[in-house]
Design an enzyme around this catalytic site. Structure first.
Site, short mmCIF file in Angstrom:
data_model
loop_
_atom_site.label_atom_id
_atom_site.label_comp_id
_atom_site.label_asym_id
_atom_site.label_seq_id
_atom_site.Cartn_x
_atom_site.Cartn_y
_atom_site.Cartn_z
N TYR A 147 67.58 72.54 99.13
CA TYR A 147 66.34 73.27 99.46
C TYR A 147 66.53 74.52 100.31
CZ TYR A 147 66.91 70.10 103.48
OH TYR A 147 67.41 69.40 104.54
N HIS A 203 68.96 66.93 107.35
CA HIS A 203 67.86 66.27 108.06
C HIS A 203 68.35 64.98 108.70
CE1 HIS A 203 64.02 64.39 108.90
NE2 HIS A 203 64.38 63.37 108.14
N ARG A 207 67.70 73.66 112.44
CA ARG A 207 68.57 72.51 112.19
C ARG A 207 69.71 72.98 111.31
NH1 ARG A 207 67.96 69.61 107.65
NH2 ARG A 207 65.70 69.65 107.49
C1 LIG Z 1 54.28 59.00 109.59
C2 LIG Z 1 55.56 59.32 108.91
N1 LIG Z 1 55.55 59.86 107.68
C3 LIG Z 1 56.71 60.16 107.07
C4 LIG Z 1 57.92 59.88 107.66
C5 LIG Z 1 59.24 60.20 106.93
N2 LIG Z 1 59.89 61.37 107.60
C6 LIG Z 1 60.88 61.20 108.48
S1 LIG Z 1 61.35 62.62 109.20
C7 LIG Z 1 60.24 63.52 108.30
C8 LIG Z 1 60.14 64.99 108.51
C9 LIG Z 1 59.85 65.36 109.94
O1 LIG Z 1 59.87 66.73 110.09
P1 LIG Z 1 59.61 67.42 111.48
O2 LIG Z 1 58.41 66.83 112.14
O3 LIG Z 1 59.61 68.88 111.26
O4 LIG Z 1 60.85 66.98 112.39
P2 LIG Z 1 62.41 67.21 112.13
O5 LIG Z 1 62.87 66.05 111.29
O6 LIG Z 1 62.58 68.49 111.45
O7 LIG Z 1 63.01 67.17 113.48
C10 LIG Z 1 59.52 62.69 107.45
C11 LIG Z 1 58.51 63.16 106.50
C12 LIG Z 1 57.88 59.30 108.93
N3 LIG Z 1 59.02 59.00 109.59
N4 LIG Z 1 56.72 59.04 109.54
#
Ligand SMILES: Cc1ncc(C[n+]2csc(CCOP(=O)(O)OP(=O)(O)O)c2C)c(N)n1
Lengths: 322, 353
Positions: free
Chosen positions: B265, B256, B252
């Site tokens: 970070y 985020h 990415r």
């Molecule tokens: C069940 C849940 N816990 C926490 C969140 C908050 N949250 C949104 S995105 C994220 C990180 C996701 O990371 P990843 O799965 O690696 O996907 P990326 O965003 O990098 O595409 C978090 C913790 C959420 N949306 N759903």
């Protein structure tokens, strides 16, 4: 007509619903070969095959989540959560997906899903097997919540829930599974969701109950001189406000009895509505007979907790003398 | 502890192609390239509208276009494939044909942005991490039961593979040998948490081993590799071979979401290293090498993409404001009386707007 207990009536409902609609399927933990730990799905796999009634892996979020996917692709899944105390891993799927997808897609996707679960206490069960947390689910817009109290109603309500285009949580009081037998028609019939049933008419006081508290209320009523009107709510959400208000307008007094704890219980919603809508018809405060706000005691102390007929008799007399 | 999983990459950062790469015609490459660029330009437009307060919080796809555009191309001839995204699949969604203005509406706070789900077989954006995979599992299992020729593709991030729902969904598709492909876009971060802190497993792909099916790694910024891996996985799925788990290794390049600042970070150097592996640059170099692309093509293509994105943005801007009754209208097939009463009250309060 055949004499059936609630388990047999529910089982019969499955046979009828699955016969009528080939898209109805059922699965969950031990649902297929074993027919469910309470046998509600007994014989379905033999009759309809292992793609319409089957065992799933032990994974509640997976069960409800995959059922949502199946519903998206045209099936009507009826899934079993083995006990209502084990729904919580699937809570996210229920709250965030099943109940919401119609709204999120402006009606493009609907989730005709039934989640069945044995529920409630009074059977000397293990920990996590005696809770009555229906109020949690009533608080979720987009979901319906049904709790039958008799074999006849259980069958008609389950078929109606299966035919309903929206997700329904169908809570089956374990205590009543085999408590009584009743004449249940062999044929198809439904009981519309959202309709309460006046079990007994009376002019002095309205008693509202559902699920496992219905027989408790019947017991109490048989012990008092007053003419009580007993209403079984049957569907908790959406609930039949009209029937209840009509009754309270007649009697002027109302007691709600529920197995769930008091604070934030569904009785509070009914009481609040009564004071909003017919305060001048009331000649006593709306009363509640409920469990105290404590964790369901383990079964050696559960009798302190679960409302019983004596508690209700006492409350009826208090109200009559108000 | 190491569990071997295959890793596939054909296109190096200078645009040279290794042996064994799938045959992709000039037209194929141009289509994939178009979708990557359209996705990137649309992404930039959404980000700029977000800055102006015209769109809500948004999850950028910058740097992750390769895997998504190649995936869409690998399934382009099959209508009965459902995409079940998380929230970082704008490029795949657009490449699958879902209208950009609809995507903008979703991120702009309009539910109607998700009202063409059935038509395109693209599930709405999914926010609760990993829960969407169980929907993909259910769609795939139901296809098997119904004897449909089709498949479901579920997306998840690297962080999402730590969720319980990930494990449940993986187990379901494995157990039912369902026609599913789960794609993890390993973009190295879950918000601020790096891949290394997410799991002790040496690869994410190897997690499939525990569920009894194949997990593979692919260079997510190499469209040739992604195209081949997805095409093979889909063919396997549709021919009864069961699911595949694909870990697409990517990065990415952006924050985020629009609510994040990556400087907290990770380092500039790290980001710059990954910029060298940009999937769009890589394919462009290759296309120039083989003589199917030049600056003039590039200019036309960019103009065309910008025009399409502007048109979509215009359509988005013209979206009528929701009426108060609409918040009630899609809760149930038939609105229960008590909510109908509330609806009447609110409609009156808001002056029937
Ligand atoms: C069940 C849940 N816990 C926490 C969140 C908050 N949250 C949104 S995105 C994220 C990180 C996701 O990371 P990843 O799965 O690696 O996907 P990326 O965003 O990098 O595409 C978090 C913790 C959420 N949306 N759903």
């Amino acid at each position: 007509m055949t004499e059936r207990n609630m388990v047999q009536a529910l089982n019969n409902a499955f046979f009828i619903a699955m016969e009528r609609d080939p898209t109805v399927i059922t699965y969950g933990e031990d649902v297929g070969v074993d027919g469910g730990v309470f046998r509600v799905t007994d014989g379905l796999q033999a009759k309809f095959g292992d793609q319409r009634s089957f065992d799933s892996p032990l994974a509640e979020a997976g069960i409800v989540g995959s059922a949502i996917g199946m519903a998206v692709n045209g099936l009507k899944p009826v899934v079993e959560m083995q006990f209502s105390g084990f729904i919580y891993p699937a809570f996210q799927q229920i709250v965030s997906h099943a109940a919401r997808l119609r709204n999120r897609t402006r009606g493009d996707i609907t989730i005709p899903l039934v989640i069945r679960s044995p529920y409630g206490g009074g059977i000397n069960a293990l920990e996590h097997h005696s809770e009555s947390l229906e109020a949690l689910y009533v608080h979720i817009p987009g979901l319906k919540v049904v709790i039958p109290s008799s074999p006849y109603d259980a069958k008609g309500l389950l078929i109606a829930a299966i035919e309903d285009p929206d997700p329904v949580l169908f809570l089956e009081p374990k205590r009543l599974y085999r408590a009584v037998k009743q004449e249940v028609p062999d044929d198809y019939y439904t009981i519309p969701l959202g309709q309460a049933k006046v079990m007994k008419e009376g002019k002095d006081i309205t008693i509202i109950a559902w699920g496992g508290m219905v027989p408790v209320a019947e017991d109490a009523i048989s012990q008092v001189k007053a003419e009580c009107e007993l209403i079984d709510l049957r569907t908790i959400d959406p609930w039949d406000k009209k029937t209840i208000i009509d009754s309270v307008k007649k009697t002027g007094k109302c007691i709600i009895i529920h197995e769930a704890t008091k604070t934030g219980g569904f009785g509070a919603e009914i009481a609040a509505t009564l004071q909003e809508e017919c305060i001048f018809n009331l000649d006593a405060p709306v009363a509640r007979v409920t469990a105290p706000d404590v964790i369901v005691p383990y079964f050696k102390a559960e009798h302190y907790y679960r409302p019983n007929a004596d508690m209700l008799v006492k409350k009826i007399n208090e109200l009559l003398n108000f | 502890m190491n569990i071997d999983v295959p890793y596939t990459s054909f296109l190096d950062i200078d645009g040279n192609l290794k042996e064994g790469a799938p045959q992709l015609s000039h037209d194929d490459l141009k289509t994939i390239y178009w979708h990557m660029n359209l996705g990137r330009i649309c992404n930039a437009k959404i980000l700029s509208m977000q800055k102006q307060g015209r769109i809500g919080t948004y999850a950028s796809t910058l740097g992750q276009e390769g895997c998504q555009a190649a995936l869409a191309h690998a399934i382009k001839d099959n209508d009965n494939i459902w995409l079940v995204p998380s929230f970082r699949e704008s490029v795949a969604t657009i490449a699958r044909g879902y209208p950009m203005e609809q995507l903008m509406r979703y991120w702009g706070g309009f539910e109607i942005g998700s009202n063409q789900t059935r038509e395109f077989k693209v599930m709405p954006v999914n926010i609760p991490i990993a829960s969407q995979l169980n929907h993909a599992a259910g769609i795939a299992i139901s296809m098997k039961f119904k004897g449909e020729k089709g498949a479901a593709i579920g997306f998840v991030g690297d962080g999402g593979t730590s969720e319980g729902e990930f494990a449940e969904a993986m187990n379901f598709v494995g157990e039912f040998k369902a026609p599913a492909v789960f794609v993890c876009q390993n973009n190295q971060y879950a918000i601020s948490v790096p891949r290394k802190k997410q799991t002790a497993a040496s690869t994410i792909a190897q997690k499939a081993t525990a569920f009894g099916f194949e997990g593979v790694q692919v260079d997510g910024n190499d469209v040739f590799a992604c195209y081949k891996i997805i095409k093979d996985a889909i063919e396997k799925a549709m021919n009864g071979g069961g699911p595949t788990f694909v870990e697409a290794i990517t990065y990415r390049l952006d924050n985020h979401t629009t609510a994040d600042d990556w400087h907290k970070y990770r380092t500039e150097e790290e980001v710059n290293e990954w910029k060298k592996k940009d999937p769009i640059e890589r394919l462009k170099k290759h296309m120039m090498q083989i003589g199917c692309w030049d600056d003039q093509h590039e200019q036309h293509m960019l103009e065309d993409a910008k025009k399409k994105v502007e048109e979509a943005a215009k359509a988005y801007e013209g979206t009528p404001k929701p009426k108060v009754e609409e918040i009630f209208d899609h809760l149930y097939a038939k609105l229960p009386y008590h909510i109908q009463e509330q609806k009447d009250h609110f409609v009156k309060f808001w002056g029937g707007q």
